[in-house]
Design an enzyme around this catalytic site. Structure first.
Site, PDB file in Angstrom:
ATOM      1  N   CYS A 110       0.829  -1.209   0.000  1.00 42.34           N
ATOM      2  CA  CYS A 110       0.000   0.000   0.000  1.00 42.34           C
ATOM      3  C   CYS A 110       0.866   1.263   0.000  1.00 42.34           C
ATOM      4  O   CYS A 110       1.416   1.618  -1.027  1.00 42.34           O
ATOM      5  CB  CYS A 110      -0.985  -0.048   1.163  1.00 42.34           C
ATOM      6  SG  CYS A 110      -2.445   0.938   0.812  1.00 42.34           S
TER       7      CYS A 110
ATOM      8  N   HIS B  33      -3.572  -4.877   0.215  1.00 39.76           N
ATOM      9  CA  HIS B  33      -2.903  -5.491   1.361  1.00 39.76           C
ATOM     10  C   HIS B  33      -2.972  -7.016   1.244  1.00 39.76           C
ATOM     11  O   HIS B  33      -3.908  -7.633   1.765  1.00 39.76           O
ATOM     12  CB  HIS B  33      -3.573  -5.070   2.663  1.00 39.76           C
ATOM     13  CG  HIS B  33      -3.365  -3.633   3.001  1.00 39.76           C
ATOM     14  ND1 HIS B  33      -2.289  -3.192   3.728  1.00 39.76           N
ATOM     15  CD2 HIS B  33      -4.087  -2.529   2.682  1.00 39.76           C
ATOM     16  CE1 HIS B  33      -2.364  -1.875   3.859  1.00 39.76           C
ATOM     17  NE2 HIS B  33      -3.443  -1.449   3.236  1.00 39.76           N
TER      18      HIS B  33
ATOM     19  N   GLU C 109      -1.483  -9.160   2.801  1.00 42.52           N
ATOM     20  CA  GLU C 109      -1.358  -9.814   4.117  1.00 42.52           C
ATOM     21  C   GLU C 109      -2.705 -10.230   4.697  1.00 42.52           C
ATOM     22  O   GLU C 109      -2.774 -11.161   5.498  1.00 42.52           O
ATOM     23  CB  GLU C 109      -0.599  -8.913   5.102  1.00 42.52           C
ATOM     24  CG  GLU C 109      -1.282  -7.615   5.521  1.00 42.52           C
ATOM     25  CD  GLU C 109      -0.955  -6.428   4.620  1.00 42.52           C
ATOM     26  OE1 GLU C 109      -0.568  -6.656   3.457  1.00 42.52           O
ATOM     27  OE2 GLU C 109      -1.108  -5.267   5.070  1.00 42.52           O
TER      28      GLU C 109
HETATM   29  N1  GLN Z   1      -1.929   6.595   3.031  1.00 38.66           N
HETATM   30  C1  GLN Z   1      -2.101   5.907   1.800  1.00 38.66           C
HETATM   31  C2  GLN Z   1      -3.467   6.108   1.201  1.00 38.66           C
HETATM   32  O1  GLN Z   1      -4.389   6.472   1.871  1.00 38.66           O
HETATM   33  C3  GLN Z   1      -1.787   4.431   1.955  1.00 38.66           C
HETATM   34  C4  GLN Z   1      -2.772   3.726   2.834  1.00 38.66           C
HETATM   35  C5  GLN Z   1      -2.246   2.423   3.369  1.00 38.66           C
HETATM   36  O2  GLN Z   1      -1.044   2.167   3.368  1.00 38.66           O
HETATM   37  N2  GLN Z   1      -3.120   1.603   3.867  1.00 38.66           N
HETATM   38  O3  GLN Z   1      -3.660   5.890   0.030  1.00 38.66           O
END
Ligand code: GLN
Length: 556
Positions: free
Chosen positions: A397, A528, A530
């Site tokens: 992410c 994600h 994970e």
């Molecule tokens: N802050 C970033 C976004 O909002 C990544 C979010 C995250 O890593 N879950 O896009």
């Protein structure tokens, strides 16, 4: 309504938090499921937040995202990993959710002009939700974990709901209390008194535990078992010793040895259909706890580590578990080092370069998800180092967004390239806010409004992502507001970056990677992965990342 004769097992915690209610709940779920009973697991969180999405990970630990997109407690992640299946919105409730629906109903004149009160209305809403979860899942047994500790003000209504269920269905409801027995260093003896007091506390709610799980650093001896049985009014066989274990995944195996699952079935008046089939689980636990297999050194460069003097790895729980599952599959033991990215920013250029160079000793580097400005430059330095020194890298992410920003800054030489999340006026918003997100932010609508939950992605032929997944269409869980700015995609690709996964319409970049000719493994995901890694089905991207890490170790 749940079916007549549906069974409920409530798991409550005594003495203190963090004693392992979640592991007990997950283990009981796995055992009963493997004994042939359809189960559903429910987490009750007594806080007033409507979901876990608005809480800082240092407050709360990881926010676990369900397939549906609901942002929940990390225990839900454990439930999914133990049961090996996806959970649904019905399986989670907070006080905030419960009150929100009661209040909405009141505003809609749903209570016919009556007083609306905690008892009976909020309590009955809780019972309704518990029954709905059983119904929705078509389960035979619900295992419901009530968050917090006995004696808390906040969870009293949930315990009251459980008491009423028991009163209505005396043969169908059990209470399992998970307690902690300290062995104070100066005394050197296991003390039962806090547990006795906690049970008495629970009795004052009108609830008598049927089983006691005695968590401690040591096994419970016979003498203390007897003492607890008498003082807490619990059958001696129902007092179960649960000393610390190396891996939480051993818990169901130990419980099966102690016949905990069978005793639960007896107490619920259910037939014992068969022994729990735990062969695959057993094999996984053997691999995951084998101390003799070679180590692989992985650095996680993140920022949610510090709460006071304690390090809180909880913020990245699913990432750690995902690494463990893939490592076990590859017969390796992952040795994880936490690196606070803020430490890669401190001091003059020389001392920074020195700290960053220390990353060389790792076989792989992960930059996990995150939000906001702090620690960003440190993460970017770590990513650049991983790219230039060909250290296997996995970005999750934010870790993917930053990987692309690093590429734009240092390969495309786009000065000041950044994410609009941190630098609103950057000349090069490589990562920009998604169109539909702009309004949410303008209206301060933060709760539950990110791009959340499962979305499909198409994988390009000939890429590492495609080779890892071995298929073209995948579905992964998301939690973000920002995305790779489509106006930069062509330029980034021309400079060698490969977007190997995209949304079906091709607009959103889901996976970025470097070709194998340029780097052994440099890959980032907007989603994600994970959240879908499970003990018996490790995630292919984590597995490929570790495979690359293993070959780095071999070459060194
Ligand atoms: N802050 C970033 C976004 O909002 C990544 C979010 C995250 O890593 N879950 O896009």
């Amino acid at each position: 309504m749940a079916k007549e004769g549906h069974k409920y097992i409530f798991v409550l915690g005594g003495v203190m938090s963090g004693v392992g209610k979640g592991v007990v709940t997950s283990s009981v779920g796995l055992l009963l499921q493997q004994k042939g009973y359809p189960v559903n697991l429910v987490k009750v969180d007594p806080y007033l937040n409507v979901d876990a999405g608005t809480m800082n990970p240092t407050e709360h630990g990881e926010v676990f995202v369900l397939r549906s997109g609901l942002e929940t407690d990390q225990d839900m992640g454990n439930y999914e990993r133990f049961l090996g299946r996806d959970l649904t919105n019905e399986d989670y409730m907070t006080s905030g959710m419960v009150y929100q629906s009661v209040i909405a109903r009141e505003r809609a004149l749903g209570y016919n002009g009556k007083f609306v009160e905690a008892i009976p209305h909020v309590r009955d809403e809780i019972i309704k939700r518990m029954e709905a979860a059983a119904e929705y899942n078509g389960s035979r047994i619900s295992v419901i974990e009530i968050g917090g500790t006995i004696g808390d003000f906040q969870n009293a209504l949930f315990i009251e709901a459980a008491r009423v269920l028991k009163m209505q269905h005396p043969d169908d409801v059990l209470f399992v209390m998970v307690s902690y027995l300290p062995v104070p260093g100066t005394i050197g003896e296991m003390k039962t008194k806090p547990t006795q007091t906690a049970v008495r506390d629970l009795n004052s709610y009108g609830v008598q535990p049927d089983f006691l799980i005695a968590r401690s650093t040591h096994s419970l001896d016979e003498k203390r078992k007897e003492k607890l049985a008498v003082w807490c009014n619990i059958r001696k066989q129902h007092v179960i010793s649960a000393p610390d274990i190396t891996s939480i995944y051993e818990a169901p195996l130990n419980f099966e040895k102690d016949r905990f699952g069978d005793m639960l079935l007896d107490a619920l008046h259910l037939p014992k259909k068969r022994k729990a089939s735990l062969a695959a689980w057993n094999a996984f636990v053997k691999a995951a706890t084998n101390r003799k297999i070679p180590e692989i050194n992985v650095a996680i460069v993140g920022k949610y580590f510090d709460t006071g003097d304690f390090v809180l790895a909880d913020a990245y729980l699913s990432v750690i578990e995902a690494i463990k599952f893939s490592a076990a599959k590859l017969s390796r033991r992952a040795n994880i080092t936490w690196i606070n990215s803020k430490e890669l920013e401190q001091g003059g250029p020389k001392s920074i370069a020195k700290s960053v160079a220390k990353l060389k000793k790792y076989h792989g580097i992960i930059v996990p998800g995150g939000f906001g400005e702090s620690g960003i430059e440190g993460k970017l330095k770590a990513i650049r180092f991983a790219r230039e020194h060909k250290i296997p890298y996995l970005g999750l992410c934010y870790g993917m967004q930053l990987m692309v920003i690093e590429y734009a800054r240092n390969v495309l030489a786009l000065k000041g390239a950044h994410t609009a999340e941190v630098a609103k006026n950057t000349p090069h918003p490589i990562v920009d806010v998604m169109l539909e997100q702009k309004k949410h932010l303008a209206d301060n609508k933060y709760g539950g409004t990110m791009r959340l939950g499962a979305y499909p992605a198409y994988l390009k032929k000939g890429t590492m992502a495609r080779a890892a997944y071995k298929k073209e269409l995948v579905e992964e869980r998301h939690r973000h507001r920002y995305e790779i700015n489509p106006t930069y995609v062509k330029r980034l690709e021309a400079a060698g970056l490969v977007f190997s996964g995209t949304s079906p319409d091709g607009v959103l970049m889901e996976i970025a990677e470097l070709p194998r000719s340029a780097h052994p493994f440099m890959l980032g995901t907007q989603f994600h992965p994970e959240f879908q890694a499970r003990p018996l089905s490790p995630h292919p991207l984590f597995t490929e990342f570790l495979r690359a890490a293993i070959s780095r170790k071999r070459k060194k």
